[in-house]
Design a protein around this motif. Structure first.
Motif, short mmCIF file in Angstrom:
data_model
loop_
_atom_site.label_atom_id
_atom_site.label_comp_id
_atom_site.label_asym_id
_atom_site.label_seq_id
_atom_site.Cartn_x
_atom_site.Cartn_y
_atom_site.Cartn_z
N GLU A 194 0.89 -1.15 0.00
CA GLU A 194 0.00 0.00 0.00
C GLU A 194 0.93 1.19 0.00
OE1 GLU A 194 -3.17 -0.30 -0.07
OE2 GLU A 194 -3.33 -2.42 0.34
N GLY A 195 0.78 2.11 -0.95
CA GLY A 195 1.63 3.29 -0.95
C GLY A 195 1.46 4.05 0.35
N VAL A 196 2.43 4.86 0.69
CA VAL A 196 2.29 5.66 1.90
C VAL A 196 1.37 6.80 1.56
CG1 VAL A 196 3.52 6.93 3.71
CG2 VAL A 196 4.65 5.11 2.45
N GLU A 197 0.11 6.56 1.76
CA GLU A 197 -0.86 7.55 1.29
C GLU A 197 -1.44 8.32 2.45
OE1 GLU A 197 -3.74 5.83 -1.35
OE2 GLU A 197 -2.17 4.72 -2.36
N THR A 198 -0.69 9.31 2.90
CA THR A 198 -1.30 10.16 3.91
C THR A 198 -2.17 11.19 3.19
OG1 THR A 198 0.59 11.59 3.81
CG2 THR A 198 0.54 9.98 5.59
N GLU A 199 -1.99 11.22 1.85
CA GLU A 199 -2.71 12.22 1.09
C GLU A 199 -4.06 11.66 0.65
OE1 GLU A 199 -0.41 13.49 -2.18
OE2 GLU A 199 1.30 14.03 -0.95
N ASN A 200 -5.13 12.40 0.84
CA ASN A 200 -6.35 12.01 0.17
C ASN A 200 -6.68 13.09 -0.84
OD1 ASN A 200 -7.79 14.08 1.35
ND2 ASN A 200 -8.45 12.82 3.06
N GLU A 201 -7.72 12.86 -1.65
CA GLU A 201 -7.95 13.77 -2.77
C GLU A 201 -8.25 15.20 -2.34
OE1 GLU A 201 -10.74 12.07 -5.46
OE2 GLU A 201 -9.20 10.85 -6.42
N ASP A 202 -8.72 15.38 -1.09
CA ASP A 202 -9.05 16.74 -0.66
C ASP A 202 -7.84 17.67 -0.72
OD1 ASP A 202 -11.49 15.81 -0.28
OD2 ASP A 202 -11.40 15.72 1.92
N ILE A 203 -6.65 17.09 -0.49
CA ILE A 203 -5.51 18.01 -0.48
C ILE A 203 -5.16 18.47 -1.89
CG2 ILE A 203 -4.60 16.83 1.58
CD1 ILE A 203 -2.10 16.37 -0.19
N TYR A 204 -5.68 17.80 -2.91
CA TYR A 204 -5.42 18.25 -4.28
C TYR A 204 -6.25 19.50 -4.62
CZ TYR A 204 -3.74 13.42 -4.95
OH TYR A 204 -3.10 12.22 -4.84
N THR A 205 -7.39 19.62 -3.94
CA THR A 205 -8.32 20.69 -4.34
C THR A 205 -8.55 21.69 -3.21
OG1 THR A 205 -10.10 19.20 -3.70
CG2 THR A 205 -9.59 19.32 -6.04
N LYS A 206 -7.59 21.74 -2.29
CA LYS A 206 -7.74 22.63 -1.12
C LYS A 206 -7.93 24.09 -1.56
CE LYS A 206 -5.01 23.18 2.92
NZ LYS A 206 -3.71 22.89 3.47
N LYS A 207 -8.80 24.77 -0.88
CA LYS A 207 -9.06 26.19 -1.20
C LYS A 207 -7.80 27.02 -0.91
CE LYS A 207 -13.51 25.80 -2.07
NZ LYS A 207 -13.96 25.82 -3.43
N GLY A 208 -7.60 28.03 -1.72
CA GLY A 208 -6.46 28.93 -1.51
C GLY A 208 -5.13 28.36 -1.97
N GLN A 209 -5.17 27.18 -2.58
CA GLN A 209 -3.92 26.51 -2.94
C GLN A 209 -3.78 26.37 -4.46
OE1 GLN A 209 -2.62 22.78 -0.81
NE2 GLN A 209 -3.25 21.85 -2.72
N ILE A 210 -2.53 26.38 -4.92
CA ILE A 210 -2.28 26.08 -6.33
C ILE A 210 -1.64 24.70 -6.39
CG2 ILE A 210 -1.00 26.78 -8.39
CD1 ILE A 210 -1.20 29.62 -7.28
N THR A 211 -2.34 23.78 -7.00
CA THR A 211 -1.86 22.40 -7.05
C THR A 211 -1.23 22.16 -8.41
OG1 THR A 211 -3.77 21.82 -5.70
CG2 THR A 211 -2.60 20.00 -6.73
N ILE A 212 -0.04 21.58 -8.40
CA ILE A 212 0.62 21.24 -9.67
C ILE A 212 0.61 19.72 -9.78
CG2 ILE A 212 2.74 21.47 -11.04
CD1 ILE A 212 3.43 23.90 -9.28
N MET A 213 -0.01 19.21 -10.80
CA MET A 213 -0.08 17.75 -10.94
C MET A 213 -0.26 17.34 -12.40
SD MET A 213 -3.95 16.65 -10.00
CE MET A 213 -3.73 16.33 -8.31
N THR A 214 -0.21 16.04 -12.65
CA THR A 214 -0.35 15.59 -14.04
C THR A 214 -1.83 15.58 -14.44
OG1 THR A 214 -0.52 13.30 -13.34
CG2 THR A 214 1.67 14.08 -13.95
N MET A 215 -2.05 15.68 -15.74
CA MET A 215 -3.41 15.62 -16.27
C MET A 215 -4.05 14.28 -15.90
SD MET A 215 -2.86 16.99 -20.09
CE MET A 215 -2.19 18.58 -20.48
N HIS A 216 -3.25 13.21 -15.93
CA HIS A 216 -3.81 11.89 -15.61
C HIS A 216 -4.44 11.88 -14.21
CE1 HIS A 216 -1.51 10.06 -18.99
NE2 HIS A 216 -2.60 9.32 -19.02
N LYS A 217 -3.71 12.50 -13.26
CA LYS A 217 -4.21 12.47 -11.88
C LYS A 217 -5.42 13.37 -11.69
CE LYS A 217 -1.59 10.87 -8.23
NZ LYS A 217 -0.57 10.92 -7.24
N SER A 218 -5.63 14.30 -12.63
CA SER A 218 -6.69 15.29 -12.43
C SER A 218 -8.09 14.74 -12.70
CB SER A 218 -6.45 16.50 -13.34
OG SER A 218 -6.79 16.19 -14.67
#
Ligand SMILES: Nc1ncnc2c1ncn2[C@@H]1O[C@H](COP(=O)(O)OP(=O)(O)OP(=O)(O)O)[C@@H](O)[C@H]1O
Length: 733
Positions: A602-626
C-alpha cells in the motif's frame, strides 16, 4: 404520514432535482442500461441518488443488496459516503442494502468466501501488483532470454537481419536493449492483455496466427513469455490482480455459489465503465444475472472520452462502447449531457475542441458528444458559474520563460484579493511529472514575495518504488561489475532527475570501462561524467559509512521528500527486526528482495484527494491524476494540440528493431484478436504495418482525450499557453 408515503415523497422530491439521463437512471428497475455521460454531468452523484432510491423502493437489505462497482478506492469511498448521507439524512433510513466496492475488492471478497472453488489460496499466497519493472516481469524476461528460442534470435537479428553478423559488442548491446528497454514493457503488455481477457494458457497455440503478420514472430514471443511468467507465479506462490478476477470467475463456475451470489445481488451499477477490462465486465455481468430474466440487471455508466489509461493498462473502452451500442438498439442507452461544473465559455471551448479532435482520428476513438449547460432551475449551487475574465484565455509567447512570467502574473492577480485566496482553488496541469517539478521550482522563485501556497503532487511516493530504488542502489553497491545493476542505478538516478536520461545501455555494457575509464577509453560527455560520479559516490559511501547509515545516505542522495524518508526509516526498522539487529549489505538486499518480490504494498498515502483541491492553494499535478477532480482556475502551460500528431522519435538504441514500437504492436494485435473472439468473428490478424498505424491512432486519440479531461476540470477560468520553444521532447517522457 406512513413510512411508505414519506419515502415516495422524498423520491419525488429527489427526481425533481435530477437532469435528463439522471432521471432515467433513478427510474431503473431491472435489465440492462447504459449511460453515456459528459464530464461534470454528475455520474457519481446520480449513481448515489439512484442507488439510494432503489434501496428504499425495493427495501434492499444485507441479504439482498445493490452492488456498486468502481475502479478506484477514492471513487468507492466517495460514492459510499454520498449514499450513506442520502439514506440517513434524506430518507431517514439505515445505511444498509448496498455495497460499494472496487472491482478488486469485490473479487477478493468472493475468493475469500469460497476459497476452495477459486483455485487460489489467499492465506499462503501474496498478492502482487505487477508493473513492467516488477521483479516477476524482469525474471520472466531473463528466463525467456536464457532459453535462446528462435523467436528471441529473430528479435536480436532485428529488421535488417542480413546485415547482422553477431559481432560480440553489438550482440551484448542489443541483448541489453531487449532486456531492459523492450521486453519488460512488452511482457507486461502481453501478460496483462491476455490474462485480463481470459486468454487461457491452454490455447496459447492460437497466438501463432499473429506470426504471419510481420518479420517478428510476436505471437510466439508472447506465448513463450506468458508461459514463463505463469511458471514464476506458481514457483513463488503469488497472485496478481488478474488472478483475483479469474479466481472470482472460477467461483462463479460453480452453480451453487453462483446462484447464492446472484440471489443476494439485486442489481449492479458500474461507474467509470470505460475503464474496465473484458474479464471484469464478465464478472459483473454474471453477478448481475437474474435467474428469472434473460438479461443481467446491470447499469454501466461511463464517459468514452475519459478513457485515458487504455494504451498502457489492460482497460479497454471497446467493451463499454459495445455495451452502449447494444443498449442503443433496445432503447436502453441514455445520455447525461448537462453539466453544471464549468462556465459556458469553457463548455463551448471544450465542445469545439472535441469536435476538432473527432475529425482528427478514426471514428469510435473519440465519441462525438456535446456538453450542455444545465437548466435554469437546476439544483446544483453556482452551476455554470460566472467566468473569471473571459473564461478561456490563450497565450502564445516566444519563450517558455515568458509563459512562466505570464502565468505568475495571472496567479498573483487571481490570488491577490484576500477573499478569493480562501474561497478559490487552482491547478496547473502538466503532461509529465518532471514538467511539474520544473514549474514548481520556477514559480516558487517568481511567487516568493507572495503568500500563495504551491503544492506539487509527484507520482513517485509509493512504498514499492522506495523499496525498488533502495534495493537497486544496494545491488549496485554489492555488484558494481554487473551491467544489469549499473543500468538500474542509472535509471533510478534519472527517474529522480538527478542525472539526465541518456543511452544507459551503452554506458552499462562494460561497467568497468564506465566506472573506471583508462586514458585509452573514449572520453565521457559531461552528462555521462556526472552519472559516473554519482555511481562512485555510492561505492565510496559503502566503504566509509556503517551499514546503518547506508540507507539514510542513499535516501538523501535520491532527494527523497519527508514522506519517503519516513517510509525508508520504517524499512530500516523492518530489516533490522528481521535480521536480529544485523544490518549487513547481504541482509539488507535479501530482506528487500523478499519484500519486493512477494509483498503487496500500500503506498504511503497520507494524502487524500481533498488536499489536491484545497481552497487557496495552487496544485501542480499531471493531467492523468486530475481525472474526477475540479478547480476554479485551471492552467495548461504546455498546451499544444498540434504537437500530439508529431511522430514520437525512436530512441537511437532501438533502431535495429525498425520504426515500430513492438509493445504497441503486440497490444494492438492482441486486442484485435480478443475483440474478434468476443464478437465471434474471424478476420486476418493485423500486419506489423497496420498494427503500427492503428497503435499510433490509438495513442493520439488517447492524448486528445487526456487533453479533453484536463480542459473540462476548469470551473471559471481555463488558461492555456504554448510557447514557440515549447518542450516538445517532454511530451512523452
Ligand atoms: N442534479 C444535480 N443536482 C445538484 N448537483 C448536481 C446534480 N448533478 C450533479 N451535481 C453536482 O455536480 C458536480 C459534479 O458531479 P460528479 O462529480 O458526480 O460529476 P462526474 O460526472 O462524475 O464528473 P467527471 O466526469 O468530470 O468526473 C458535483 O458537485 C455534484 O454534486
Amino acid at each position: 404520514m406512513n413510512n411508505h408515503r414519506r419515502i415516495e415523497e422524498t423520491i419525488a422530491q429527489f427526481r425533481q432535482k435530477l437532469r435528463p439521463g439522471q432521471i432515467e437512471l433513478s427510474q431503473w428497475q431491472g435489465g440492462k442500461m447504459a449511460v453515456s455521460a459528459v464530464p461534470g454531468s454528475g455520474k457519481s452523484f446520480s449513481l448515489a441518488v439512484a442507488g439510494a432510491i432503489l434501496v428504499c423502493q425495493e427495501k434492499l437489505n444485507p441479504n439482498r443488496y445493490l452492488l456498486i462497482v468502481t475502479y478506484t478506492r477514492s471513487a468507492a469511498a466517495s460514492i459510499k459516503d454520498k449514499m450513506r448521507t442520502i439514506l440517513t439524512e434524506e430518507f431517514k433510513m439505515p445505511p444498509v442494502g448496498f455495497m460499494v466496492q472496487t472491482i478488486h475488492a469485490l473479487a477478493s471478497s468472493i475468493v475469500n468466501r469460497y476459497p476452495f472453488l477459486s483455485g487460489l489460496n489467499l492465506e499462503t499466497s501474496n498478492l502482487v501488483d505487477v508493473s513492467s519493472n516488477h521483479p516477476l516481469i524482469l525474471e520472466t524476461v531473463e528466463n525467456w532470454m536464457s532459453l535462446h528460442s528462435p523467436a528471441f534470435d529473430a528479435l536480436l537479428r532485428g529488421e535488417n537481419e542480413k546485415s547482422f553478423n553477431y559481432e560480440e559488442s553489438e550482440v551484448l548491446r542489443r541483448e541489453s536493449v531487449l532486456r531492459t528497454e523492450v521486453l519488460p514493457k512488452f511482457t507486461h503488455t502481453v501478460i496483462s492483455t491476455l490474462k485480463s481477457s481470459g486468454w487461457n494458457i491452454d490455447n496459447l497455440d492460437n497466438l501463432a496466427n499473429l506470426d504471419n503478420s510481420g518479420i517478428y514472430p510476436l505471437g510466439t514471443v508472447a506465448s513463450e513469455l506468458y508461459q514463463e511468467y505463469q511458471k514464476l507465479i506458481h514457483k513463488y506462490q503469488v497472485i496478481d490482480y488478474d488472478d483475483l478476477i479469474i479466481g472470482a470467475l472460477n467461483v462463479l463456475n460453480n452453480e451453487d455459489a453462483r446462484q447464492t451470489l446472484q440471489q443476494e445481488i439485486a442489481g449492479v451499477f458500474e461507474d467509470e465503465a470505460q475503464d474496465s477490462t473484458p474479464l471484469q465486465g464478465d464478472l459483473i455481468s454474471i453477478l448481475a444475472q437474474d435467474k428469472d430474466c434473460s438479461e443481467p440487471n446491470l447499469v454501466r455508466v461511463g464517459d468514452p472520452n475519459q478513457a485515458i489509461n487504455s494504451t498502457y493498462t489492460a482497460s479497454d473502452p471497446f467493451y463499454f462502447h459495445q455495451f452502449c451500442e447494444d443498449c442503443r438498439q433496445k432503447n436502453r442507452l441514455f445520455l447525461m449531457e448537462q453539466a453544471g461544473r464549468s462556465n459556458e465559455n469553457i463548455i463551448n471551448y471544450a465542445n469545439e475542441t472535441l469536435a476538432w479532435m473527432a475529425e482528427k482520428v478514426e471514428a469510435n476513438l473519440i465519441e462525438k458528444q456535446e456538453i450542455k449547460i444545465v437548466g435554469e432551475n437546476d439544483s446544483q449551487p453556482d452551476s455554470n458559474p460566472l467566468a473569471e475574465g473571459k473564461g478561456v484565455e490563450f497565450y502564445e509567447p516566444e519563450t517558455f520563460e515568458q509563459v512562466l512570467d505570464l502565468m505568475s502574473e495571472r496567479i498573483i492577480h487571481l490570488f491577490d484579493k484576500k477573499e478569493q485566496e480562501i474561497n478559490t482553488n487552482c491547478a496547473i496541469l502538466v503532461r509529465a511529472n518532471k514538467q511539474g517539478s520544473f514549474i514548481f521550482q520556477e514559480l516558487q522563485k517568481r511567487l516568493s514575495a507572495y503568500d500563495i501556497p504551491l503544492k506539487l503532487i509527484g507520482d513517485r511516493i509509493s512504498y514499492s518504488d522506495i523499496v525498488k530504488d533502495i534495493l537497486g542502489v544496494l545491488q549496485f553497491i554489492a555488484f558494481p561489475h554487473s551491467s544489469k545493476f549499473v543500468y538500474n542505478i542509472l535509471k533510478i538516478l534519472a527517474q529522480q532527475e538527478i542525472i539526465s536520461n541518456q543511452d544507459f545501455d551503452q554506458l552499462s555494457i562494460y561497467p568497468e570501462k564506465f566506472l573506471y575509464p583508462t586514458p585509452l577509453d573514449d572520453a565521457l560527455t559531461p552528462e555521462q561524467e556526472k552519472a559516473r560520479k554519482f555511481c562512485l559516490k555510492f561505492l565510496q559511501a559503502s566503504i566509509e559509512l556503517s551499514s546503518y547509515q547506508l540507507i539514510p545516505f542513499i535516501c538523501s542522495v535520491l532527494n527523497y521528500d519527508q514522506l519517503a524518508l519516513a517510509t525508508a526509516q520504517k524499512l530500516c526498522d523492518r530489516i533490522q527486526k528481521e535480521n536480529q539487529g544485523k544490518m549487513s549489505l547481504k541482509a539488507m538486499i535479501e530482506t528487500l528482495t523478499n519484500i519486493n518480490n512477494t509483498e503487496r504494498f500500500e503506498g504511503v498515502e497520507t494524502e487524500n484527494e481533498d488536499i489536491y483541491t484545497k481552497k487557496g492553494q495552487i496544485t501542480i499535478m499531471t493531467m492523468h491524476k486530475s481525472k474526477g477532480l475540479e478547480w476554479d482556475y485551471v492552467f495548461l502551460p504546455f498546451y499544444d494540440k498540434e504537437n500530439i500528431f508529431s511522430e514520437k522519435k525512436i530512441n537511437g538504441s532501438l533502431k535495429f528493431l525498425g520504426k515500430c514500437d513492438l509493445n504497441d504492436i503486440i497490444r494492438t494485435q492482441l486486442r484485435q484478436e480478443i475483440h474478434q473472439q468476443r464478437l465471434g468473428k474471424k478476420i486476418e490478424p493485423l500486419s506489423l504495418h497496420q498494427a503500427h498505424e492503428k497503435a499510433i491512432q490509438e495513442k493520439q486519440a488517447e492524448e486528445l482525450r487526456l487533453l479533453y479531461v484536463a480542459i473540462t476540470r476548469a470551473k471559471k477560468l481555463l488558461w492555456m499557453s504554448k510557447s514557440k520553444d515549447n518542450f516538445q521532447n517532454w511530451r512523452y517522457s
